[in-house]
Design a protein around this motif. Sequence first.
Motif, short mmCIF file in Angstrom:
data_model
loop_
_atom_site.label_atom_id
_atom_site.label_comp_id
_atom_site.label_asym_id
_atom_site.label_seq_id
_atom_site.Cartn_x
_atom_site.Cartn_y
_atom_site.Cartn_z
N GLN A 13 0.83 -1.20 0.00
CA GLN A 13 0.00 0.00 0.00
C GLN A 13 0.86 1.26 0.00
OE1 GLN A 13 -2.63 0.42 3.40
NE2 GLN A 13 -4.16 1.47 2.16
N GLY B 71 -1.54 -7.11 -5.89
CA GLY B 71 -2.03 -5.75 -5.83
C GLY B 71 -2.08 -5.16 -7.24
N GLY C 29 -2.95 -0.88 -4.85
CA GLY C 29 -4.27 -1.00 -4.24
C GLY C 29 -4.87 -2.34 -4.59
N GLU C 30 -6.12 -2.54 -4.18
CA GLU C 30 -6.83 -3.81 -4.42
C GLU C 30 -5.98 -5.00 -3.96
OE1 GLU C 30 -8.68 -4.20 -8.31
OE2 GLU C 30 -8.50 -2.03 -8.63
N ILE C 31 -5.36 -4.85 -2.80
CA ILE C 31 -4.41 -5.85 -2.31
C ILE C 31 -5.17 -7.02 -1.71
CG2 ILE C 31 -2.47 -6.25 -0.73
CD1 ILE C 31 -2.01 -3.15 -0.88
N GLY D 10 -2.57 1.89 -9.60
CA GLY D 10 -3.53 2.85 -10.17
C GLY D 10 -2.85 3.81 -11.10
#
Length: 335
Positions: free
Chosen positions: A307, A330, A312-314, A333
């Motif tokens: 992070q 992950g 993101g979206e980990i 972005g």
Amino acid sequence: MENKIWNPADLLQLSGGYWSACALHASVKLDVFTQLGEGPMAAEELAGRINSDARGLAMLLNSLVALELLEKEHNSYRATPFARNFLSKNSSQYLGHIILHHHHLMESWAHLDQAVRSGGPIRQRVSHEAGDEERESFEMGMFNLAMQLAPKIVSAIDLSGRKRLLDLGGGPGTYAIQFCLHNPELSAVVYDLPTTRPFAERTISQFGLSDRIAFESGDFIKEGIKGIFDVAWLSHILHGEGPAGCTVLLEKAVSALEPGGMILIQEFIMNNDQDGPLFPALFSMNMLLATPHGQAYTEKEIFGMLQSAGAGEIRRLPVELPNGAGIIAGIVGKK
């Protein structure tokens, strides 16, 4: 988790467990299993082939029978089917290189108390200066291990639509090879130290993928990463660094990814209390012995580092792996 109920016999078996390990290591060094994988042989005949004392060799062979890695009939020995598959150099599933790597680690483990007292390493990691045998056992040992797991892993990870993979610290390129075999539209770059190049180029060539997988040499902590990728694979790289080194490493990996790129990390993952599973806990001490700051990390720690690096979206992927290993993914972005 239910606590183990110990007894003195269990304790002494644990304490002397290195006897069995040393018997295995000696047998691999002497190439016993390759010879006995070709057919049964008496100790005297095998001793002549491997230039060994017949009496000492017979003792070793009898211990391997007791370990159920050899079979004995009359005075002849032969490898079990399992030993032929995994301990003979004639097998594509040979694990001898990683066993010899374990052998090279044993001297430092005998002085673990010194590393605990000092809080620092007492051996050098395998480096440019390592001898040919030690370097080969490490690089090809990683190949041995990865070949056991990579086909299962790559089939569980959807890389549909992705075109260019960075295998950071990829060693002999095993994962890059397997990802490319499973994804025909994918090309890859294996990025590692210069001493790794001969092993990587040899294995990549053996799989007929020299036109799709390139090798780039460099130090991924000290240097930048050339090129732009849409997926980065970091297999057992973080544990060699402390948190500060991991931050640098992950920031460089993320910066090499285009928007929407995927970063994948495979590690031996500790639970968040850092008291298990067993293998990651022991492996963390292996890093104590060899590195100034390396260690095994918890899932929470890896999530946090990703992070902070900009992913993101980990999430942890639902792939069951041995020895407490896991894969965390992950997405990068917009930059």
